[in-house]
Write a protein that holds these residues in place. Structure first.
Motif, mmCIF file in Angstrom:
data_model
loop_
_atom_site.group_PDB
_atom_site.id
_atom_site.type_symbol
_atom_site.label_atom_id
_atom_site.label_comp_id
_atom_site.label_asym_id
_atom_site.label_seq_id
_atom_site.Cartn_x
_atom_site.Cartn_y
_atom_site.Cartn_z
ATOM 1 N N ARG A 165 0.838 -1.199 0.000
ATOM 2 C CA ARG A 165 0.000 0.000 0.000
ATOM 3 C C ARG A 165 0.876 1.254 0.000
ATOM 4 O O ARG A 165 1.756 1.406 0.845
ATOM 5 C CB ARG A 165 -0.930 0.005 1.213
ATOM 6 C CG ARG A 165 -1.936 1.138 1.191
ATOM 7 C CD ARG A 165 -3.000 0.940 2.251
ATOM 8 N NE ARG A 165 -2.452 0.932 3.591
ATOM 9 C CZ ARG A 165 -3.084 0.453 4.652
ATOM 10 N NH1 ARG A 165 -4.265 -0.101 4.512
ATOM 11 N NH2 ARG A 165 -2.529 0.493 5.843
ATOM 12 N N ARG A 168 -3.441 6.547 0.682
ATOM 13 C CA ARG A 168 -4.860 6.792 0.467
ATOM 14 C C ARG A 168 -5.001 7.941 -0.524
ATOM 15 O O ARG A 168 -4.252 8.917 -0.465
ATOM 16 C CB ARG A 168 -5.549 7.142 1.777
ATOM 17 C CG ARG A 168 -5.590 5.985 2.762
ATOM 18 C CD ARG A 168 -6.342 6.380 4.020
ATOM 19 N NE ARG A 168 -6.623 5.226 4.862
ATOM 20 C CZ ARG A 168 -7.385 5.270 5.941
ATOM 21 N NH1 ARG A 168 -7.945 6.415 6.308
ATOM 22 N NH2 ARG A 168 -7.598 4.188 6.656
ATOM 23 N N THR A 170 -5.417 9.139 -4.723
ATOM 24 C CA THR A 170 -4.604 8.859 -5.915
ATOM 25 C C THR A 170 -3.751 10.041 -6.355
ATOM 26 O O THR A 170 -3.168 10.020 -7.436
ATOM 27 C CB THR A 170 -5.515 8.428 -7.074
ATOM 28 O OG1 THR A 170 -6.497 9.455 -7.312
ATOM 29 C CG2 THR A 170 -6.223 7.119 -6.747
ATOM 30 N N TYR A 191 -5.543 2.500 -8.077
ATOM 31 C CA TYR A 191 -6.618 1.505 -8.130
ATOM 32 C C TYR A 191 -7.591 1.791 -7.001
ATOM 33 O O TYR A 191 -7.188 1.989 -5.840
ATOM 34 C CB TYR A 191 -6.050 0.094 -7.993
ATOM 35 C CG TYR A 191 -7.095 -0.990 -8.086
ATOM 36 C CD1 TYR A 191 -7.731 -1.264 -9.298
ATOM 37 C CD2 TYR A 191 -7.456 -1.733 -6.968
ATOM 38 C CE1 TYR A 191 -8.703 -2.262 -9.393
ATOM 39 C CE2 TYR A 191 -8.419 -2.729 -7.051
ATOM 40 C CZ TYR A 191 -9.039 -2.983 -8.261
ATOM 41 O OH TYR A 191 -10.002 -3.956 -8.350
ATOM 42 N N GLY A 192 -8.891 1.790 -7.326
ATOM 43 C CA GLY A 192 -9.874 2.131 -6.312
ATOM 44 C C GLY A 192 -9.624 3.540 -5.813
ATOM 45 O O GLY A 192 -9.442 4.469 -6.601
ATOM 46 N N ASP A 193 -9.592 3.688 -4.518
ATOM 47 C CA ASP A 193 -9.370 5.015 -3.937
ATOM 48 C C ASP A 193 -7.956 5.176 -3.377
ATOM 49 O O ASP A 193 -7.729 5.986 -2.482
ATOM 50 C CB ASP A 193 -10.393 5.299 -2.837
ATOM 51 C CG ASP A 193 -10.302 4.317 -1.679
ATOM 52 O OD1 ASP A 193 -9.501 3.352 -1.770
ATOM 53 O OD2 ASP A 193 -11.016 4.492 -0.669
ATOM 54 N N TRP A 196 -1.023 1.950 -5.115
ATOM 55 C CA TRP A 196 -0.470 0.658 -4.733
ATOM 56 C C TRP A 196 0.801 0.389 -5.525
ATOM 57 O O TRP A 196 0.873 0.699 -6.720
ATOM 58 C CB TRP A 196 -1.471 -0.468 -5.035
ATOM 59 C CG TRP A 196 -2.763 -0.320 -4.326
ATOM 60 C CD1 TRP A 196 -3.835 0.455 -4.716
ATOM 61 C CD2 TRP A 196 -3.131 -0.915 -3.086
ATOM 62 N NE1 TRP A 196 -4.839 0.370 -3.800
ATOM 63 C CE2 TRP A 196 -4.439 -0.472 -2.780
ATOM 64 C CE3 TRP A 196 -2.487 -1.791 -2.207
ATOM 65 C CZ2 TRP A 196 -5.111 -0.876 -1.628
ATOM 66 C CZ3 TRP A 196 -3.155 -2.191 -1.064
ATOM 67 C CH2 TRP A 196 -4.443 -1.734 -0.781
ATOM 68 N N TYR A 229 -3.282 -7.333 3.260
ATOM 69 C CA TYR A 229 -3.168 -6.553 2.031
ATOM 70 C C TYR A 229 -1.965 -7.001 1.201
ATOM 71 O O TYR A 229 -0.829 -6.656 1.505
ATOM 72 C CB TYR A 229 -3.058 -5.063 2.342
ATOM 73 C CG TYR A 229 -4.371 -4.453 2.775
ATOM 74 C CD1 TYR A 229 -5.357 -4.157 1.840
ATOM 75 C CD2 TYR A 229 -4.621 -4.182 4.110
ATOM 76 C CE1 TYR A 229 -6.558 -3.599 2.230
ATOM 77 C CE2 TYR A 229 -5.828 -3.626 4.509
ATOM 78 C CZ TYR A 229 -6.795 -3.336 3.561
ATOM 79 O OH TYR A 229 -7.992 -2.795 3.954
ATOM 80 N N PRO A 232 -4.537 -5.635 -3.992
ATOM 81 C CA PRO A 232 -5.685 -4.988 -3.335
ATOM 82 C C PRO A 232 -6.976 -5.764 -3.539
ATOM 83 O O PRO A 232 -7.138 -6.499 -4.520
ATOM 84 C CB PRO A 232 -5.743 -3.616 -4.008
ATOM 85 C CG PRO A 232 -5.037 -3.775 -5.303
ATOM 86 C CD PRO A 232 -3.970 -4.803 -5.070
ATOM 87 N N TYR A 233 -7.892 -5.595 -2.599
ATOM 88 C CA TYR A 233 -9.215 -6.199 -2.735
ATOM 89 C C TYR A 233 -9.896 -5.662 -3.991
ATOM 90 O O TYR A 233 -9.726 -4.494 -4.350
ATOM 91 C CB TYR A 233 -10.053 -5.892 -1.501
ATOM 92 C CG TYR A 233 -9.698 -6.736 -0.310
ATOM 93 C CD1 TYR A 233 -10.354 -7.937 -0.064
ATOM 94 C CD2 TYR A 233 -8.697 -6.344 0.583
ATOM 95 C CE1 TYR A 233 -10.031 -8.728 1.037
ATOM 96 C CE2 TYR A 233 -8.362 -7.122 1.680
ATOM 97 C CZ TYR A 233 -9.033 -8.318 1.908
ATOM 98 O OH TYR A 233 -8.697 -9.094 2.990
ATOM 99 N N GLU A 235 -12.050 -3.855 -6.559
ATOM 100 C CA GLU A 235 -12.910 -2.670 -6.500
ATOM 101 C C GLU A 235 -13.431 -2.339 -7.890
ATOM 102 O O GLU A 235 -14.405 -2.918 -8.347
ATOM 103 C CB GLU A 235 -12.145 -1.482 -5.903
ATOM 104 C CG GLU A 235 -11.896 -1.591 -4.411
ATOM 105 C CD GLU A 235 -11.368 -0.297 -3.826
ATOM 106 O OE1 GLU A 235 -12.088 0.721 -3.872
ATOM 107 O OE2 GLU A 235 -10.224 -0.303 -3.327
ATOM 108 N N SER A 236 -12.737 -1.456 -8.579
ATOM 109 C CA SER A 236 -13.207 -0.942 -9.864
ATOM 110 C C SER A 236 -12.492 -1.655 -11.012
ATOM 111 O O SER A 236 -11.517 -1.155 -11.554
ATOM 112 C CB SER A 236 -12.962 0.559 -9.934
ATOM 113 O OG SER A 236 -11.609 0.854 -9.595
#
Length: 533
Positions: A165, A168, A170, A191-193, A196, A229, A232-233, A235-236
């Motif tokens: 990570r 938080r 981007t 990626y996502g919010d 990474w 982690y 990443p999980y 998301e989008s």
């Protein structure tokens, strides 16, 4: 990612809290010795007075009881990064004091939350969560302070790292100019919010390894800890590593290649950690479901997200291969949950570790206490521990997170203490250690503050701490210690027991422990009658 005492034994319910509050005599810490002995281990002469007394065995009373201390966004500590150094230190000490009083014997502290550091790193900037701005020196060596204060209370210190990570949000301009993620933008994916590191890039794995090994070599930590982690999980859409896969995929499917990237990091770090300091352990707290049985016959009877397929973490393989010393699956669901029932999950994890030598502790969701449904009942977590007792492979629990545990969220901690944590606990022994020589010449004397117990320190360089046991009445002075009568552990050469009832007689026993929790035989016990009020 903690605890008060048996309802039928309220006299013992206050023992640990009162002993800690009244002053364990603890030593100071410094850098680790080359033999694995903590450098804060006391060194003095002792005499083995009970030559035939047996050392305690690895009983079910041995448990890891730990809590995660999250620093990202100041969740558990330091809160507001603008607090003064004195306030930050005071808050951390108070948190550890409360943890010790609850029976906690280990802390998992987040020292690299987002490609940054809670120590002066040659690779990454100071964390914004300690100083308010990434790269700003907070004015003290935070990790050194963390470790020393934990060890002074005889708490194991697990240094918790997030391997990939970056941050938080981007906006890359929020990273310090010297942050490797800023200097090497091709390593980073939005990626996502969040931002990474791409685990498929060899230089990224090398950086993570360098960061971890720097801490292993320079600080007297007990373990390196990773959470869940990795990739990443979801998301989008799919994680944007297509170019990396094209360059390094080598003909594998993308899933196998991604799992292989994570495997490479885990295996390589395990080897390097144990080569550098064999006594430092490596543990991971993965998402609680490896695979569902409907996907893989080897999976669990669940219908949830699968760490193997969705975040490319093959936890089962890591256990089977022995790449981790302990595993702490995050089982954050209640008993009877529709898609991820706690009951079949603990059964699955117990079967997985059986015969492997990998220690199993369970990640517990103290943060969920008081929520709607099953969590409204403060006994839910207590029921988890009752269920755990059916499985000898389960050697303890780790609670997320510190503020919820010590804050008694939903009354669950009080229930845990009453039902399960009647006495203190020593973590299970770890392969690689040896029993130190016993302490010597235990004395107990009554005074206005209770009973003062002293002993001669073990002559063994392996001795790092001492366990004090108390039994009612006058007992044989060279008897085996009753492991369910552990009063407290300490780094010093004496304690005060303020819970001794006026006019009552007790016998105290003391054993020595090495840093991997191997325990000596008891020294000759001391009997005393507490002063009358």
């Amino acid at each position: 990612m903690a605890m008060a005492w048996l309802s039928g034994n309220k006299g013992r319910a206050k023992v640990i809290s009162a002993v800690v509050a009244s002053g364990l005599l603890a030593g100071c810490t410094s850098a680790a010795g080359g033999d694995g002995r903590r450098a804060d281990a006391p060194v003095a002469g002792g005499v083995a007075e009970c030559t035939k007394a047996e050392a305690p065995g690895d009983s079910r009373d041995r448990q890891t009881r730990a809590m995660w201390i999250a620093t990202v966004a100041g969740i558990d500590w330091p809160g507001d990064p603008g607090h003064s150094v004195a306030r930050k230190k005071s808050d951390y000490r108070k948190m550890l004091d409360r943890a010790k009083a609850l029976g906690v014997n280990a802390v998992f502290v987040q020292v690299r939350p987002s490609a940054d550091a809670f120590y002066k790193s040659p690779y990454e900037p100071w964390s914004r969560w300690i100083s308010g701005r990434q790269g700003r020196d907070p004015g003290f060596d935070v990790l050194d302070f963390f470790v020393k204060e934990a060890h002074a209370r005889d708490l194991e210190f697990h240094a918790w790292f997030n391997p990939y990570r970056v941050g938080r949000g981007t906006d890359r301009t929020q990273l310090h100019p010297d942050n490797p993620a800023r200097r090497n933008p091709s390593w980073v994916r939005a990626y996502g919010d969040g931002l990474w590191y791409d685990p498929g890039i060899p230089q990224v794995r090398e950086l993570t390894t360098k960061v971890v090994m720097d801490v292993v070599r320079r600080y007297d930590i007990d373990a390196v800890h990773f959470d869940d982690y990795f990739y990443p999980y979801p998301e989008s859409g799919d994680f944007p590593d297509g170019a990396t896969y094209k360059r390094y995929g080598g003909g594998k499917s993308k899933g196998d290649w991604r799992r292989g990237n994570v495997d490479t990091l885990v295996k390589g770090l395990s080897e390097q950690i144990h080569r550098a300091k064999p006594w430092v352990r490596f543990g991971i707290s993965p998402f609680g479901v490896w695979r569902n049985k409907r996907t893989d016959p080897a999976g669990s009877a669940t219908a949830a997200l699968q760490s193997y397929d969705d975040i490319y973490a093959d936890t089962r393989k890591w256990v089977k291969e022995g790449w981790v010393d302990y595993v702490t699956p995050q089982l954050y669901w209640e008993i009877g949950h529709r898609t991820a029932d706690y009951r079949p999950l603990v059964e699955w994890w117990a079967r997985l570790v059986k015969g492997t030598g990998v220690e199993l502790t369970i990640g517990q969701a103290s943060y969920r206490a008081g929520e709607a449904g099953a969590w409204r009942d403060p006994a839910e977590l207590s029921r988890h521990l009752t269920l755990n007792e059916r499985f000898p492979e389960i050697r303890g629990d780790v609670y997320f997170s510190a503020k919820d545990l010590i804050g008694d969220r939903g009354g669950s901690t009080s229930r845990l203490r009453r039902d399960h944590y009647a006495t203190a606990a020593i973590p299970p022994p770890v392969d690689g250690g040896r029993r130190p020589a016993p302490a010597g010449k235990v004395t107990a004397s009554a005074d206005a503050g209770g009973v003062r117990v002293r002993w001669h320190l073990s002559p063994s360089e392996r001795a790092t701490s001492y366990a004090v046991y108390r039994v009612d009445g006058k007992a044989e002075r060279c008897a085996p210690v009753p492991t369910d009568r552990l009063l407290v552990t300490t780094r010093g050469a004496g304690i005060v027991d303020p819970t001794a009832a006026a006019g009552k007689t007790y016998t105290y026993y003391v054993t020595a422990l090495d840093r991997l929790h191997h325990e000596s035989a008891p020294a000759r016990g001391a009997t005393v009658t507490a002063a009358r009020g």
